[in-house]
Design a protein around this motif. Structure first.
Motif, PDB file in Angstrom:
ATOM      1  N   LEU A 157      34.565  31.678  38.165  1.00 51.26           N
ATOM      2  CA  LEU A 157      34.614  32.079  39.566  1.00 51.26           C
ATOM      3  C   LEU A 157      34.690  33.594  39.670  1.00 51.26           C
ATOM      4  O   LEU A 157      35.425  34.246  38.926  1.00 51.26           O
ATOM      5  CB  LEU A 157      35.837  31.470  40.255  1.00 51.26           C
ATOM      6  N   ASN A 158      33.920  34.163  40.584  1.00 53.02           N
ATOM      7  CA  ASN A 158      34.011  35.582  40.919  1.00 53.02           C
ATOM      8  C   ASN A 158      34.608  35.644  42.312  1.00 53.02           C
ATOM      9  O   ASN A 158      33.913  35.415  43.310  1.00 53.02           O
ATOM     10  CB  ASN A 158      32.639  36.249  40.874  1.00 53.02           C
ATOM     11  N   GLY A 159      35.920  35.874  42.381  1.00 55.10           N
ATOM     12  CA  GLY A 159      36.631  35.643  43.631  1.00 55.10           C
ATOM     13  C   GLY A 159      36.725  34.138  43.815  1.00 55.10           C
ATOM     14  O   GLY A 159      37.285  33.436  42.985  1.00 55.10           O
ATOM     15  N   ASP A 224      40.042  39.321  27.048  1.00 55.88           N
ATOM     16  CA  ASP A 224      39.883  39.404  28.503  1.00 55.88           C
ATOM     17  C   ASP A 224      38.423  39.680  28.827  1.00 55.88           C
ATOM     18  O   ASP A 224      37.653  40.120  27.971  1.00 55.88           O
ATOM     19  CB  ASP A 224      40.751  40.533  29.060  1.00 55.88           C
ATOM     20  N   PHE A 225      38.043  39.430  30.052  1.00 57.99           N
ATOM     21  CA  PHE A 225      36.685  39.764  30.451  1.00 57.99           C
ATOM     22  C   PHE A 225      36.461  41.263  30.260  1.00 57.99           C
ATOM     23  O   PHE A 225      37.364  42.066  30.538  1.00 57.99           O
ATOM     24  CB  PHE A 225      36.431  39.366  31.901  1.00 57.99           C
ATOM     25  N   PRO A 226      35.293  41.669  29.778  1.00 57.94           N
ATOM     26  CA  PRO A 226      35.056  43.087  29.492  1.00 57.94           C
ATOM     27  C   PRO A 226      35.249  43.968  30.730  1.00 57.94           C
ATOM     28  O   PRO A 226      34.875  43.594  31.838  1.00 57.94           O
ATOM     29  CB  PRO A 226      33.592  43.116  29.031  1.00 57.94           C
ATOM     30  N   LEU A 298      34.043  43.279  37.140  1.00 61.00           N
ATOM     31  CA  LEU A 298      34.499  41.937  36.782  1.00 61.00           C
ATOM     32  C   LEU A 298      35.966  41.721  37.137  1.00 61.00           C
ATOM     33  O   LEU A 298      36.582  40.764  36.654  1.00 61.00           O
ATOM     34  CB  LEU A 298      34.299  41.706  35.271  1.00 61.00           C
ATOM     35  N   SER A 299      36.518  42.563  37.967  1.00 59.97           N
ATOM     36  CA  SER A 299      37.957  42.500  38.254  1.00 59.97           C
ATOM     37  C   SER A 299      38.370  41.224  38.972  1.00 59.97           C
ATOM     38  O   SER A 299      39.540  40.820  38.907  1.00 59.97           O
ATOM     39  CB  SER A 299      38.382  43.720  39.088  1.00 59.97           C
ATOM     40  N   GLN A 300      37.433  40.568  39.654  1.00 61.74           N
ATOM     41  CA  GLN A 300      37.757  39.331  40.373  1.00 61.74           C
ATOM     42  C   GLN A 300      37.322  38.082  39.608  1.00 61.74           C
ATOM     43  O   GLN A 300      37.397  36.969  40.131  1.00 61.74           O
ATOM     44  CB  GLN A 300      37.077  39.341  41.753  1.00 61.74           C
ATOM     45  N   LEU A 301      36.893  38.284  38.359  1.00 58.66           N
ATOM     46  CA  LEU A 301      36.391  37.164  37.571  1.00 58.66           C
ATOM     47  C   LEU A 301      37.550  36.353  36.993  1.00 58.66           C
ATOM     48  O   LEU A 301      38.534  36.910  36.504  1.00 58.66           O
ATOM     49  CB  LEU A 301      35.514  37.701  36.433  1.00 58.66           C
ATOM     50  N   SER A 308      40.811  34.459  31.533  1.00 66.40           N
ATOM     51  CA  SER A 308      39.664  34.424  30.626  1.00 66.40           C
ATOM     52  C   SER A 308      39.951  33.660  29.348  1.00 66.40           C
ATOM     53  O   SER A 308      39.091  32.939  28.833  1.00 66.40           O
ATOM     54  CB  SER A 308      39.242  35.855  30.281  1.00 66.40           C
ATOM     55  N   TYR A 309      41.157  33.807  28.820  1.00 62.19           N
ATOM     56  CA  TYR A 309      41.501  33.176  27.539  1.00 62.19           C
ATOM     57  C   TYR A 309      41.872  31.700  27.663  1.00 62.19           C
ATOM     58  O   TYR A 309      42.272  31.074  26.680  1.00 62.19           O
ATOM     59  CB  TYR A 309      42.610  33.968  26.834  1.00 62.19           C
TER      60      TYR A 309
END
Length: 361
Positions: A157-159, A224-226, A298-301, A308-309
């Protein structure tokens, strides 16, 4: 085959074992009440709490969580042979996303809506009520019609907007052991979970299935997401993650959905990978290689399962037996690097397993 006594109800057993399998430490007492289950989860875990399962799979005749293989594979010793060197021993399955649902027929069989949201690939009918027979009678989004397996992972999800992989995603079937000639096909109905939505960042990084973690552009090996992800049109967030490939030969599933499978181990004094003695049967090692169409900020991913993990995935084998055996024998045992037709461009003289329609001729 001796079976474990059913001293507790299915609900109590399932609740305790779901928590145990998903990385939760010792649980003094478990009830079917989901509030009690939530209270039992250590606060150190940042993923969401998994509620107890209250039903058994339609494939589990006595409801104890163990689905025996019929017939079991016996008399196998882990192979420590060193066959002629081959750079590759693999083939690919190319499958597209079919649907999303808050279902999980392995963790929450017969309980629609109880899971976090999953993104499904392969079999188009996969849902909470899926069984070996229902998948076998379904259709597939994989190029090979013989692959009716169910593949699923937590929805990204992105947001609040789902980010679904577009087009064909690659699922590798590889040799996880040095003796690639010892690999045999999955038994129909085998299922397992890879990773855990409850795992910590460190557990994710140290997981034996961790290959390159989350990657984007030139950023690799991320837990974490890059943070740096180029905005060029062809840039996507990717992950590669490998599954265990050594089987106990006894069960198609176990209550924790993991203990019937094991990762290969290194033979002492060598660099060779072999199956452990209690999981002696070498099967293909599945590797998810997923690409998500998102880049830039990617801050809202996040994942539907948490951070992420918390990435994990599920596999439920429903391949046509003859098709899977032909692909494994030709590509894995044969030491080739095959596409979804079972064709190695570097060895055209070996031919292809499947015809132009991805079916056995």
């Amino acid at each position: 085959m001796a079976r474990r006594a059913r001293a507790l109800s299915v609900a109590l057993i399932s609740g305790a074992l779901v928590l145990t399998s998903l990385g939760v430490g010792a649980v003094a007492a478990v009830s079917a009440d989901t509030d009690a289950v939530a209270a039992a989860a250590p606060a150190a875990h940042t993923g969401h709490v998994m509620a107890a399962s209250t039903k058994a799979s339609g494939d589990d005749a006595d409801g104890d969580g163990y689905i025996p293989a019929n017939p079991p594979v016996t008399g196998v010793q882990p192979s420590d042979k060193e066959p002629p060197h081959a750079y590759f021993h693999e083939f690919q399955a190319h499958c597209t996303v079919t649907h999303t649902k808050p279902d999980d027929p392995i963790i929450y069989p017969g309980q629609p809506g109880k899971s976090h949201d999953h993104t499904f690939m392969g079999n188009t009918t996969t849902d909470a009520n899926s069984t070996t027979a229902s998948l076998d009678s379904g259709s597939t989004s994989c190029l090979a019609p013989g692959d009716k397996s169910g593949y699923w992972m937590p929805t990204m999800l992105n947001g609040d907007k789902p980010v679904l992989p577009v087009g064909e995603q690659t699922i590798y079937y590889k040799a996880g052991v040095t003796d690639y000639t010892s690999v045999r096909p999955f038994p129909k109905g085998l299922r397992f979970v890879v990773g855990s939505p409850m795992q910590t960042a460190q557990e994710f990084r140290n997981h034996p299935g961790f290959v390159e973690g989350w990657e984007c552009g030139n950023s690799y090996f991320n837990v974490d997401f890059p943070k740096e992800c180029p905005t060029t049109p062809d840039t996507q967030v990717n992950i590669r993650f490998q599954a265990p490939s050594c089987w106990d030969g006894k069960y198609l599933d176990t209550p924790d959905h993991k203990s019937h499978m094991s990762y290969p181990v290194v033979k002492p004094g060598t660099n060779n990978n072999v199956c452990p003695a209690d999981h002696p049967v070498a099967l293909p090692m599945i590797e998810f290689k997923m690409a998500f169409p998102v880049n830039g900020d990617l801050s809202q991913l996040r994942l539907a399962s948490g951070p992420s993990y918390s990435f994990h995935y599920d596999f439920f084998n429903a391949w046509d037996d003859r098709t899977l055996k032909a692909m494994v024998d030709h590509c894995v045992v044969g030491g080739l690097q095959c596409d979804p037709r079972g064709y190695d461009q570097s060895h055209p003289e070996k031919g292809a397993v499947l015809d132009t329609h991805y079916q056995l001729p």
